[in-house]
Design an enzyme around this catalytic site. Structure first.
Site, PDB file in Angstrom:
ATOM      1  N   LYS A 143     -39.362 -19.897   1.995  1.00 38.51           N
ATOM      2  CA  LYS A 143     -37.993 -19.359   1.899  1.00 38.51           C
ATOM      3  C   LYS A 143     -37.001 -20.358   2.482  1.00 38.51           C
ATOM      4  CE  LYS A 143     -39.548 -14.584   2.042  1.00 38.51           C
ATOM      5  NZ  LYS A 143     -39.852 -13.401   2.836  1.00 38.51           N
ATOM      6  N   GLN A 187     -39.284 -10.820   8.818  1.00 38.83           N
ATOM      7  CA  GLN A 187     -40.494 -10.953   8.002  1.00 38.83           C
ATOM      8  C   GLN A 187     -41.468  -9.817   8.331  1.00 38.83           C
ATOM      9  OE1 GLN A 187     -40.897 -13.088   5.518  1.00 38.83           O
ATOM     10  NE2 GLN A 187     -43.031 -12.669   5.061  1.00 38.83           N
ATOM     11  N   ASP A 223     -32.712  -8.197   2.351  1.00 38.86           N
ATOM     12  CA  ASP A 223     -33.995  -7.676   1.875  1.00 38.86           C
ATOM     13  C   ASP A 223     -33.837  -6.279   1.252  1.00 38.86           C
ATOM     14  OD1 ASP A 223     -36.375  -9.076   1.952  1.00 38.86           O
ATOM     15  OD2 ASP A 223     -36.589  -8.887   4.118  1.00 38.86           O
TER      16      ASP A 223
HETATM   17  N1  LIG Z   1     -39.012  -9.079   5.023  1.00 37.59           N
HETATM   18  C1  LIG Z   1     -39.864  -9.445   4.074  1.00 37.59           C
HETATM   19  N2  LIG Z   1     -39.371  -9.765   2.849  1.00 37.59           N
HETATM   20  C2  LIG Z   1     -40.218 -10.156   1.841  1.00 37.59           C
HETATM   21  O1  LIG Z   1     -39.773 -10.427   0.713  1.00 37.59           O
HETATM   22  C3  LIG Z   1     -41.621 -10.240   2.120  1.00 37.59           C
HETATM   23  C4  LIG Z   1     -42.063  -9.895   3.400  1.00 37.59           C
HETATM   24  N3  LIG Z   1     -41.172  -9.494   4.341  1.00 37.59           N
HETATM   25  N4  LIG Z   1     -43.381  -9.952   3.708  1.00 37.59           N
HETATM   26  C5  LIG Z   1     -44.359 -10.473   2.784  1.00 37.59           C
HETATM   27  C6  LIG Z   1     -43.951 -10.276   1.353  1.00 37.59           C
HETATM   28  C7  LIG Z   1     -44.653 -11.215   0.400  1.00 37.59           C
HETATM   29  N5  LIG Z   1     -43.608 -11.973  -0.224  1.00 37.59           N
HETATM   30  C8  LIG Z   1     -43.815 -13.038  -1.098  1.00 37.59           C
HETATM   31  C9  LIG Z   1     -42.834 -13.951  -1.367  1.00 37.59           C
HETATM   32  C10 LIG Z   1     -43.072 -15.050  -2.173  1.00 37.59           C
HETATM   33  C11 LIG Z   1     -44.320 -15.250  -2.722  1.00 37.59           C
HETATM   34  C12 LIG Z   1     -44.551 -16.478  -3.550  1.00 37.59           C
HETATM   35  O2  LIG Z   1     -43.698 -17.332  -3.667  1.00 37.59           O
HETATM   36  N6  LIG Z   1     -45.744 -16.644  -4.150  1.00 37.59           N
HETATM   37  C13 LIG Z   1     -46.073 -17.797  -4.953  1.00 37.59           C
HETATM   38  C14 LIG Z   1     -47.250 -18.538  -4.346  1.00 37.59           C
HETATM   39  C15 LIG Z   1     -47.024 -19.014  -2.959  1.00 37.59           C
HETATM   40  C16 LIG Z   1     -48.203 -19.789  -2.394  1.00 37.59           C
HETATM   41  O3  LIG Z   1     -48.766 -20.623  -3.117  1.00 37.59           O
HETATM   42  O4  LIG Z   1     -48.558 -19.535  -1.233  1.00 37.59           O
HETATM   43  C17 LIG Z   1     -46.462 -17.362  -6.359  1.00 37.59           C
HETATM   44  O5  LIG Z   1     -46.848 -16.181  -6.537  1.00 37.59           O
HETATM   45  O6  LIG Z   1     -46.374 -18.177  -7.264  1.00 37.59           O
HETATM   46  C18 LIG Z   1     -45.315 -14.336  -2.495  1.00 37.59           C
HETATM   47  C19 LIG Z   1     -45.058 -13.223  -1.691  1.00 37.59           C
HETATM   48  C20 LIG Z   1     -42.414 -11.608   0.288  1.00 37.59           C
HETATM   49  N7  LIG Z   1     -42.542 -10.651   1.185  1.00 37.59           N
END
Ligand SMILES: Nc1nc(=O)c2c([nH]1)NC[C@@H]1CN(c3ccc(C(=O)N[C@@H](CCC(=O)O)C(=O)O)cc3)C=[N+]21
Ligand SMILES: NC(=O)C1=CN([C@@H]2O[C@H](COP(=O)(O)OP(=O)(O)OC[C@H]3O[C@@H](n4cnc5c(N)ncnc54)[C@H](OP(=O)(O)O)[C@@H]3O)[C@@H](O)[C@H]2O)C=CC1
Length: 396
Positions: A143, A187, A223
């Site tokens: 992020k 987070q 969020d």
């Molecule tokens: N306050 C809060 N806000 C959130 O938005 C939040 C959170 N807590 N806690 C955890 C979850 C999970 N989450 C993700 C965000 C991006 C990917 C993402 O970019 N994934 C990539 C892969 C990333 C990698 O390779 O590690 C993809 O799917 O292509 C995944 C999961 C947001 N979350």
């Protein structure tokens, strides 16, 4: 009186004529969108080149629960050729969240530049990370990198597992007051327990996630997890200041791929506060008929297999097999689970809730993991932070 009568008769006739015109337009639109999804499957997503809009997203900012005048049901929309039903070949379009997210991020970057020129300010995002969960650290790093690339200022506060609830709250309150910060993200998940230190004694305290989220300034809740933003999303006639990033990203993907939502049957697998619940509320705002499947649902595959649109956020690898899917369904896989893979660079790889290979042979469109919803979540975070800065600085 006759004048009045004539007036109301006239209005009635006008209403009927308008309705018939609108219905024709609506049927025309439905036919047009049918043509569009088939072309979308070969030609890829809708882009700004197709739509000369000055706004960053194609989905509307907020959707009311009122049915628009032009509504006409089109129940045959998902009747696909019989060859789709028993096919052994890939028929689904792979929804490319990664490239759409990149397009949105570069669009945000140029808007941020414009804002800097006109207002002399850039948007600012504060991220509060408690504990040392490796996946949370990775997400937060991604992020912050995305912010940097878009020209958005970011501030990271890292607190140890052993910090006091008071420390988290102090950070939240500080950012609430900071005029250079337009978005605050705590987070999740937070560690379940925190150390409460009172003068000489210390005790373990259950961490109150709700209390912390409720302290966030509503205007900076990028969020969309504040109970008032979530409640306003649920209620007719109310408008949240922010829509949660993941649900907003899912809708943007559907819209860009020309998937009609209004009147369709949607199933959301999962009912968590951060994904399942807001997605189901947002799909309702877009006039889908929504069912929610959770861990206690009986016959989940039967319910899911009736859906035109399936959004799944269970966190269970390969939960959604081909028999869970209606032929031609559109499948949005939010699930992101690390599974061991010695051949992968870091010894693990990410998989979704959906058995991707099977979905490719049954669905009309499906998001991959990685490269589907995840990148969209980050792109929407940038959009929400930029929107917040625009609102707070009166920039348009
Ligand atoms: N306050 C809060 N806000 C959130 O938005 C939040 C959170 N807590 N806690 C955890 C979850 C999970 N989450 C993700 C965000 C991006 C990917 C993402 O970019 N994934 C990539 C892969 C990333 C990698 O390779 O590690 C993809 O799917 O292509 C995944 C999961 C947001 N979350
Ligand atoms: N790509 C992205 O941007 C994001 C991805 N995620 C991912 O999405 C997934 C879900 O996250 P989150 O909502 O926080 O998870 P939670 O664990 O909080 O919620 C999971 C939900 O799925 C339901 N569920 C669990 N097992 C089953 C099952 N076998 N059948 C039906 N329903 C089931 C649970 O039901 P019940 O309520 O009955 O327990 C619960 O409602 C995770 O993999 C997470 O990593 C999360 C956020 C963003």
């Amino acid at each position: 009186m006759p004048g009045l009568f004539l007036g109301s008769q006239y209005k009635k006739i006008m209403r009927m004529t308008m309705r018939s015109v609108m219905r024709k337009i609506s049927i025309g639109l439905a036919k047009e969108s049918k043509r569009y999804i088939s072309s979308a499957m070969t030609r890829g997503p809708n882009t700004w080149k197709d739509n000369q809009s000055s706004q960053i997203l194609l989905s509307p900012p907020l959707v009311s629960l009122d049915i628009p005048e032009i509504w006409a049901s089109d129940s045959n929309y998902y009747d696909h050729p019989s060859s789709w039903k028993n096919s052994n070949v890939q028929i689904a379009t792979i929804i490319d969240g990664k490239s759409i997210a990149e397009e949105i991020r570069s669009r945000v970057a140029s808007e941020v530049k414009r804002m800097k020129e006109y207002v002399g300010q850039v948007p600012g995002l504060a991220v509060i990370l408690v504990g040392q969960r490796r996946d949370s650290q990775t997400y937060v790093r991604n992020k912050i990198k995305a912010c940097e690339e878009a020209g958005i200022k970011s501030v990271l506060v890292e607190l140890p597992n052993s910090c006091a609830e008071y420390d988290v709250m102090t950070s939240v309150l500080k950012f609430n007051e900071d005029p250079s910060i337009h978005g605050i993200l705590v987070q999740l998940p937070l560690p379940e327990w925190m150390l409460l230190v009172q003068s000489v004694s210390a005790s373990l305290l259950h961490l109150d996630e709700e209390k912390i989220l409720s302290m966030l300034s509503l205007e900076k809740d990028v969020d969309g997890f504040h109970p008032l933003n979530m409640g306003n999303l649920a209620m007719r006639g109310r408008e949240p200041l922010f829509i949660s990033c993941t649900p907003k990203g899912c809708i943007e993907l559907l819209i860009r791929y020309g998937v009609e939502i209004m009147g369709k049957k949607a199933v959301v697998v999962g009912r968590s506060n951060i994904v399942g619940l807001p997605i189901s509320l947002l799909l309702q705002r877009h006039h889908a008929t929504v069912s929610i499947v959770h861990a206690c649902t009986k016959n989940p595959e039967q319910i899911t297999s009736e859906a035109d649109i399936v959004v799944t956020a269970a966190g269970v690898p390969n939960l959604i097999r081909s028999n869970w899917l209606k032929p031609g369904a559109v499948v949005i896989d939010v699930g992101t689970c690390p599974i061991e893979d010695p051949s992968a660079e870091y010894g693990y790889r990410l998989v979704g809730d959906v058995c991707f290979e099977e979905a490719l042979r049954v669905a009309s469109a499906v998001t991959p993991v990685p490269g589907g919803v995840g990148p969209m979540t980050i792109a929407m975070l940038l959009c929400n932070t930029f929107d917040s800065a625009k609102r707070l600085h009166g920039f348009s």
